[in-house]
Design an enzyme around this catalytic site. Structure first.
Site, PDB file in Angstrom:
ATOM      1  N   LYS A  53       1.408  -1.179   0.099  1.00  0.00           N
ATOM      2  CA  LYS A  53       0.081  -0.004  -0.244  1.00  0.00           C
ATOM      3  C   LYS A  53       1.061   0.968   0.007  1.00  0.00           C
ATOM      4  CE  LYS A  53      -3.640  -2.317   1.795  1.00  0.00           C
ATOM      5  NZ  LYS A  53      -4.292  -2.669   3.552  1.00  0.00           N
ATOM      6  N   GLN A  97      -5.478  -1.462   9.165  1.00  0.00           N
ATOM      7  CA  GLN A  97      -4.709  -3.164   9.106  1.00  0.00           C
ATOM      8  C   GLN A  97      -5.074  -4.186   9.244  1.00  0.00           C
ATOM      9  OE1 GLN A  97      -3.249  -3.041   5.582  1.00  0.00           O
ATOM     10  NE2 GLN A  97      -3.852  -5.772   5.233  1.00  0.00           N
ATOM     11  N   ASP A 120     -11.693   2.221   4.152  1.00  0.00           N
ATOM     12  CA  ASP A 120     -11.532   0.597   3.922  1.00  0.00           C
ATOM     13  C   ASP A 120     -13.403   0.540   3.855  1.00  0.00           C
ATOM     14  OD1 ASP A 120     -10.283  -1.267   3.267  1.00  0.00           O
ATOM     15  OD2 ASP A 120     -10.212  -1.791   5.930  1.00  0.00           O
TER      16      ASP A 120
END
Ligand code: NAP
Length: 298
Positions: A53, A97, A120
Site C-alpha cells: 500500500k 490494517q 476501507d
C-alpha cells in the site's frame, strides 16, 4: 478461449489516471493527499500488505503515514491515535490494517474512524449508505470487483449472481453493490445447503469463502464469469516452495467459463487501487475539487 480479468493491468491503468489527477489538482490545493495506515502487531502478511500500500501510494503521489504499533498497546491508545488522525488536516484517509490481535475490539476501533476518512468503507455510516444506495466511500475489495467486471463490459443488470461468503469485508458489501446494480443476488455461507447446485445457476459466481480450491468445475455453469477473492499461501511438502492460490481450482474451471480472475493478479491489485481511489475521493471532497472518480465508486 476464456477471458482473463487482469486486475494488475487494470490497476495500472487506473493508477495512471489517479497520478494525473493528483498532479493537476495539487497545484490548486497546495498539498498531496495523505493516507494514514495503522498496523498493530507482527502478522507477517499484514506487513507485506502495508508495504504494498505504501509503494502504491508513492507511485501516484499520495503521502503515506505508517503507524506500526506493538501488540502490547492498549485499546484506549489506539482510539486516541484514531481521534488525533481524525482531526489532522493533512490526513484524508485512515486505514486500520486487518486482522488485528484478538484482544482489541475491532468494530469499536472502526467506528472511531471519521466516516469521511474511512477509506476501507467499513464504518457503519458508509455501510449504511451502501445499503441505501447513496454515494459514499465503498469498501475496497468489492468495489475493485465491480470495476473489473465493468472494465470488460460484463453485464450485471438482470444476471443471476451467487456470492459465497457473508463477511463484512467482502461477502455482504459485494452482494449489496451488485444488488444496487440490479443483479439478482444470492448470498451463501458455511451453513448453506446444496451449495454446488446453487452455484451452478450463477451467471456470475463470486468465491469469497477463504477455503483453498473449494470451487471446482462441478460448481460452475458453462459460460459463467467467476471471480476468485480468496488468497492462500500453500507450502510444498518439503516446505521449500510457496504457491499462491484462491478459493477456485482454476485449471479445472477455466475451460468452462466465459471469464475468470487469476490468483495472483486478479482481485488483489484492484483492492489496493481502490484504497488509492478512496483516499483521493476524500481529498477531492475536502477541497471541493471537480471529480472524475465517481464512476469508480459503485
Ligand atoms: P471470512 O471473514 O473468513 O468469511 C468467510 C465467509 O465464507 C464466511 O461468511 C463463511 O460462512 C463462508 N464460508 C466458509 N466456508 C464456506 C463453505 N465451505 N461454503 C460456503 N461458505 C463458506 O473471510 P473474508 O475476510 O470474507 O475473506 C475471504 C477470502 O478472501 C480469504 O481468503 C481472504 O484472504 C480473501 N481476501 C482477499 C482480498 C483481496 O484483496 N484479494 C481481500 C479480502 C479478503 P459463515 O459466515 O457461515 O462462517
Amino acid at each position: 478461449m476464456s477471458l482473463k480479468l487482469d486486475g494488475k493491468k487494470l490497476s495500472l491503468e487506473i493508477e495512471e489516471k489517479l497520478k494525473n489527477y493528483i498532479y493537476i489538482n495539487k497545484t490548486i490545493v497546495k498539498r498531496n493527499p495523505g493516507l494514514a495506515v495503522i498496523r498493530i502487531g507482527e502478522d507477517p502478511a499484514s506487513g507485506v500488505y502495508v508495504k504494498n500500500k505504501e509503494k502504491a501510494c508513492s507511485r501516484v503521489g499520495i503521502k503515506s503515514f505508517i503507524f506500526h504499533l506493538k501488540d502490547t498497546v492498549e485499546q484506549k491508545e489506539v482510539e486516541e491515535l484514531l481521534n488525533k488522525l481524525n482531526l489532522d488536516n493533512d490526513i484524508d484517509g485512515i486505514l486500520l490494517q486487518l486482522p488485528i490481535p484478538k484482544k482489541f475490539d475491532e468494530q469499536r476501533l472502526i467506528s472511531y474512524i471519521n466516516p469521511k476518512k474511512d477509506v476501507d468503507g467499513l464504518n457503519e455510516q458508509n455501510i449504511g449508505k451502501l445499503v441505501k444506495n447513496e454515494p459514499a466511500m465503498r469498501s475496497c475489495t468489492p468495489a475493485g470487483i465491480v470495476n473489473l467486471l465493468r472494465s470488460q463490459n460484463i453485464t450485471i443488470e438482470g444476471k443471476k449472481i451467487v456470492v459465497i461468503g457473508r463477511s463484512l469485508l467482502v461477502g455482504k458489501p459485494i452482494s449489496l453493490m451488485l444488488l444496487n446494480l440490479n443483479g439478482t443476488v444470492t448470498m451463501t455461507h458455511s451453513k448453506t445447503k446444496n451449495l454446488n447446485k446453487i452455484c451452478r445457476e450463477a451467471d456470475i459466481l463470486i468465491a469469497a469463502a477463504g477455503k483453498p480450491n473449494l470451487i471446482d468445475a462441478s460448481f460452475v455453469k458453462e459460460g459463467a464469469v467467476i471471480i476468485d477473492v480468496g488468497i492462500h499461501r500453500l507450502t510444498s511438502s518439503d516446505k521449500r516452495k510457496v504457491r499462491l492460490c484462491g478459493d477456485v481450482l482454476l485449471e479445472d474451471v477455466i475451460p468452462k467459463v466465459f471469464a475468470y480472475t487469476p490468483v495472483p493478479g486478479g482481485v488483489g491489485p484492484m483492492t489496493v487501487t481502490m484504497l488509492l481511489v478512496n483516499t483521493i475521493y476524500s481529498w477531492q471532497k475536502q477541497f471541493g475539487l471537480s471529480s472524475t472518480l465517481n464512476d469508480l465508486l459503485p
